[in-house]
Design an enzyme around this catalytic site. Structure first.
Site, mmCIF file in Angstrom:
data_model
loop_
_atom_site.group_PDB
_atom_site.id
_atom_site.type_symbol
_atom_site.label_atom_id
_atom_site.label_comp_id
_atom_site.label_asym_id
_atom_site.label_seq_id
_atom_site.Cartn_x
_atom_site.Cartn_y
_atom_site.Cartn_z
ATOM 1 N N ASP A 9 1.640 -0.848 12.286
ATOM 2 C CA ASP A 9 0.147 -1.353 11.747
ATOM 3 C C ASP A 9 0.021 -2.940 11.739
ATOM 4 O O ASP A 9 -1.136 -3.211 11.700
ATOM 5 C CB ASP A 9 -0.072 -1.805 9.839
ATOM 6 C CG ASP A 9 -0.038 0.058 10.032
ATOM 7 O OD1 ASP A 9 0.094 1.329 10.488
ATOM 8 O OD2 ASP A 9 0.631 0.167 8.646
ATOM 9 N N ARG B 111 2.653 5.251 -3.302
ATOM 10 C CA ARG B 111 3.902 6.676 -3.284
ATOM 11 C C ARG B 111 4.592 6.383 -5.375
ATOM 12 O O ARG B 111 4.741 7.607 -6.344
ATOM 13 C CB ARG B 111 5.302 6.540 -2.590
ATOM 14 C CG ARG B 111 5.377 6.530 -1.701
ATOM 15 C CD ARG B 111 5.825 5.874 -0.349
ATOM 16 N NE ARG B 111 6.162 5.634 0.699
ATOM 17 C CZ ARG B 111 4.957 6.393 1.747
ATOM 18 N NH1 ARG B 111 4.290 5.460 1.197
ATOM 19 N NH2 ARG B 111 5.556 6.798 3.476
ATOM 20 N N ARG C 217 -7.864 -3.093 9.569
ATOM 21 C CA ARG C 217 -6.347 -4.047 9.955
ATOM 22 C C ARG C 217 -7.934 -4.214 10.968
ATOM 23 O O ARG C 217 -7.143 -5.697 11.666
ATOM 24 C CB ARG C 217 -5.427 -3.189 10.527
ATOM 25 C CG ARG C 217 -4.559 -2.648 8.990
ATOM 26 C CD ARG C 217 -3.688 -2.692 9.489
ATOM 27 N NE ARG C 217 -2.698 -1.674 8.199
ATOM 28 C CZ ARG C 217 -2.074 -1.728 7.253
ATOM 29 N NH1 ARG C 217 -2.866 -3.580 6.813
ATOM 30 N NH2 ARG C 217 -2.072 -1.222 6.120
ATOM 31 N N LYS D 189 -4.415 6.375 14.434
ATOM 32 C CA LYS D 189 -4.584 5.373 13.340
ATOM 33 C C LYS D 189 -6.306 5.617 12.738
ATOM 34 O O LYS D 189 -6.896 6.198 13.382
ATOM 35 C CB LYS D 189 -4.386 4.062 13.316
ATOM 36 C CG LYS D 189 -2.488 3.536 13.496
ATOM 37 C CD LYS D 189 -2.426 4.454 12.858
ATOM 38 C CE LYS D 189 -0.277 4.741 12.639
ATOM 39 N NZ LYS D 189 0.539 5.232 12.365
ATOM 40 N N LYS E 62 0.636 -1.012 -0.106
ATOM 41 C CA LYS E 62 0.295 -0.016 -0.291
ATOM 42 C C LYS E 62 1.036 1.181 0.316
ATOM 43 O O LYS E 62 0.244 1.813 -1.137
ATOM 44 C CB LYS E 62 -0.818 -0.232 0.985
ATOM 45 C CG LYS E 62 -1.898 0.996 1.117
ATOM 46 C CD LYS E 62 -2.960 0.940 2.190
ATOM 47 C CE LYS E 62 -2.385 1.082 3.726
ATOM 48 N NZ LYS E 62 -2.290 2.023 3.734
ATOM 49 N N SER F 215 7.167 9.137 12.381
ATOM 50 C CA SER F 215 5.768 9.185 11.211
ATOM 51 C C SER F 215 6.898 9.368 10.245
ATOM 52 O O SER F 215 6.526 10.124 9.308
ATOM 53 C CB SER F 215 5.136 10.290 11.728
ATOM 54 O OG SER F 215 3.899 10.150 10.744
ATOM 55 N N ARG G 131 -8.299 12.538 12.221
ATOM 56 C CA ARG G 131 -7.094 11.918 12.493
ATOM 57 C C ARG G 131 -6.439 13.701 12.656
ATOM 58 O O ARG G 131 -6.543 14.665 11.941
ATOM 59 C CB ARG G 131 -6.629 11.168 11.790
ATOM 60 C CG ARG G 131 -7.179 10.097 11.824
ATOM 61 C CD ARG G 131 -6.860 8.674 10.772
ATOM 62 N NE ARG G 131 -5.672 9.107 10.761
ATOM 63 C CZ ARG G 131 -5.154 7.386 9.725
ATOM 64 N NH1 ARG G 131 -5.571 7.264 8.974
ATOM 65 N NH2 ARG G 131 -3.355 6.953 10.016
ATOM 66 N N GLY H 185 -4.880 8.165 5.132
ATOM 67 C CA GLY H 185 -4.137 8.899 6.245
ATOM 68 C C GLY H 185 -3.183 9.745 4.798
ATOM 69 O O GLY H 185 -2.531 10.550 5.222
HETATM 70 C C1 S3P Z 1 2.550 5.105 6.344
HETATM 71 C C2 S3P Z 1 3.863 4.773 7.421
HETATM 72 C C3 S3P Z 1 2.281 5.022 8.899
HETATM 73 C C4 S3P Z 1 1.067 3.519 8.539
HETATM 74 C C5 S3P Z 1 0.617 3.949 7.653
HETATM 75 C C6 S3P Z 1 1.112 4.413 5.658
HETATM 76 C C7 S3P Z 1 2.902 5.115 4.840
HETATM 77 O O1 S3P Z 1 2.350 5.570 9.150
HETATM 78 O O2 S3P Z 1 0.995 3.093 9.455
HETATM 79 O O3 S3P Z 1 -0.475 2.528 7.349
HETATM 80 O O4 S3P Z 1 2.814 5.038 3.806
HETATM 81 O O5 S3P Z 1 4.183 6.312 5.540
HETATM 82 P P1 S3P Z 1 2.984 6.573 10.596
HETATM 83 O O6 S3P Z 1 3.898 7.098 9.811
HETATM 84 O O7 S3P Z 1 1.728 8.001 10.128
HETATM 85 O O8 S3P Z 1 2.448 5.971 11.231
#
Ligand code: S3P
Length: 419
Positions: free
Chosen positions: A306, A17, A379, A333, A12, A157, A112, A84
């Site tokens: 995750d 990206r 999840r 989350k 994912k 993060s 969030r 997110g």
């Molecule tokens: C992600 C980063 C994580 C993860 C999310 C995907 C990403 O979040 O929990 O499912 O693709 O950069 P955080 O970086 O905010 O912890």
């Protein structure tokens, strides 16, 4: 029991990206093994609204990038759905582009926190408006004219780090980011292959602005976060043995493998190779009757953030007391995952205690069935579908559809593996 082998669905984080960086590169890009989950489709929809041609053919996506500054002002609000990653990363890109845009998402997204991104972007000179001083959606961004930033991240993060890296591509000078602890580094790896000038030295990241990104073909490896449900299902269900092919094994993502090893779980990594700068391998997982408890805290947390819901289930089947700490991020989350995991496991008869920043689980416990509140969190839904494999009595999820956010075809896969 679970038996068989399968090719793992695309990652994912990497799929998001690949769409974003292809869209702001110059030229044609092919993305193979793309994850057709709802979250990644939200990212595609946002970039289409900014004039990018994106064609989907089977598991491949073709993107005609319009250059670093080639996005068009969207005529509509950009809706990120439940994602997110979409909202936080896209904010970094929108900050660099000289137009106004508005971002919204679903009910979960509206709760969030976004200030972790809006704060550094404001420091770079971007004007941002939104609910509660731009902490919550809807968020309006007036992009352009960015300065560089020298930023010590207050949270670990990858989403925040990536947003700042993306904005830094557009700044008038170099930027430096210091991570709090190492989070997933797909942005750094992939952006470099698109021609970005990024240097990483442990927790320090230096980014020099560039004029353009070059087009690239991206192969998306399998998602270890998605694999984790099958991994745990196999470890805890008597007689199981499953071969999971094509798993992304980037070190910033493999915390779950370290935990499983510490807990006496039986996983063999075979056929390890490097594809497109990312480590990939196959995992042979076997039922493990002698699981033991462990402690999970500090720097490993971002490497398995995750996977904590499914690790909590694993801990109910391990002898001893498992402690999970330093995981406050779980509260923000898709749902409050400390509460949703603890409440649901308690309902099933687990010996589990909620902490401010984690949980304590005493095993091993026989679990019983019941009605699970998923809070439409993919999840949580997948964690309790795995619990169903070992529970006395059936588990009923109040929502199964949310699984499509990250793992379309999941329930069908489980029923194919069930013997
Ligand atoms: C992600 C980063 C994580 C993860 C999310 C995907 C990403 O979040 O929990 O499912 O693709 O950069 P955080 O970086 O905010 O912890």
């Amino acid at each position: 029991m679970l038996k068989g082998s399968f090719e793992l669905i695309g990652d994912k984080s990497i799929s998001h990206r690949a769409i974003m960086f292809s869209s702001i590169s110059k030229g044609y890009n092919k993305i193979s093994n793309f994850l057709m989950g709802q979250d990644c489709l939200s990212t595609i929809s946002c970039f289409r609204k900014m004039g990018i041609d994106i064609d989907i053919k089977g598991k491949d996506v073709f993107v005609k990038g319009n250059g670093l500054r080639g996005l068009k002002k969207p005529n509509e609000i950009l809706d990120v759905g439940n994602s997110g990653t979409t909202i936080r990363l896209i904010m970094g890109i929108l900050a660099g582009n000289e137009f106004e845009s508005t971002l919204i998402g679903d009910e979960s997204i509206s709760k969030r926190p976004m200030k972790r991104v809006t704060d550094p972007l404001r420091t770079m000179g971007c004007k941002i408006e939104g609910k509660e001083d731009a902490n919550y959606t809807p968020i309006k961004i007036y992009g352009g004219n960015l300065r560089g930033i020298d930023y010590k991240m207050p949270v670990a993060s990858a989403q925040v780090k990536s947003a700042i890296i993306l904005a830094s591509l557009y700044a008038n000078e170099n930027s430096i980011i210091y991570e709090k602890s190492k989070s997933r580094n797909h942005t750094e790896i992939m952006l470099k292959s698109f021609g970005a000038d990024i240097n990483v030295n442990d927790l320090k990241i230096n980014i020099n602005p560039v004029d353009e990104l070059y087009n690239q073909d991206v192969y998306v490896p399998g998602d270890i976060s998605s694999a984790s449900f099958i991994i745990v299902g196999t470890l805890i269900t008597k007689g199981s043995e499953v071969l999971i092919k094509n798993v992304g094994l980037n070190k910033t993502r493999t915390g779950i493998l370290d935990v499983v090893e510490a807990m006496n779980g039986n996983i063999e990594i075979i056929n390890q190779r490097i594809v497109g700068g990312e480590i990939v391998g196959d995992l042979l997982v076997r039922y493990s009757p002698n699981l033991i408890a462990t402690t999970i805290n500090k720097d490993i947390i971002p490497r398995l953030i995750d996977e904590i819901p499914i690790i909590a289930l694993l801990a109910t089947q391990a002898e001893g007391t498992t402690i999970i700490k330093d995981a406050k991020e779980l509260k923000v989350k898709e749902s409050n995952r400390i509460k949703t995991v603890v409440d649901n496991l308690k309902l099933m008869g687990a010996d589990i205690e909620e902490l401010e920043d984690g949980m304590i689980i005493k095993g091993k416990n026989k679990l019983k069935g019941g009605k699970i509140k998923t809070f439409k969190d993919h999840r949580i839904a997948m964690t309790f579908s795995i619990a169903n494999l070992i529970s006395d009595g059936d588990i009923k999820l109040d929502n199964e559809e949310c699984i499509n956010v990250s793992f379309p075809g999941y329930l069908e896969l489980i029923s194919n593996l069930l013997k």
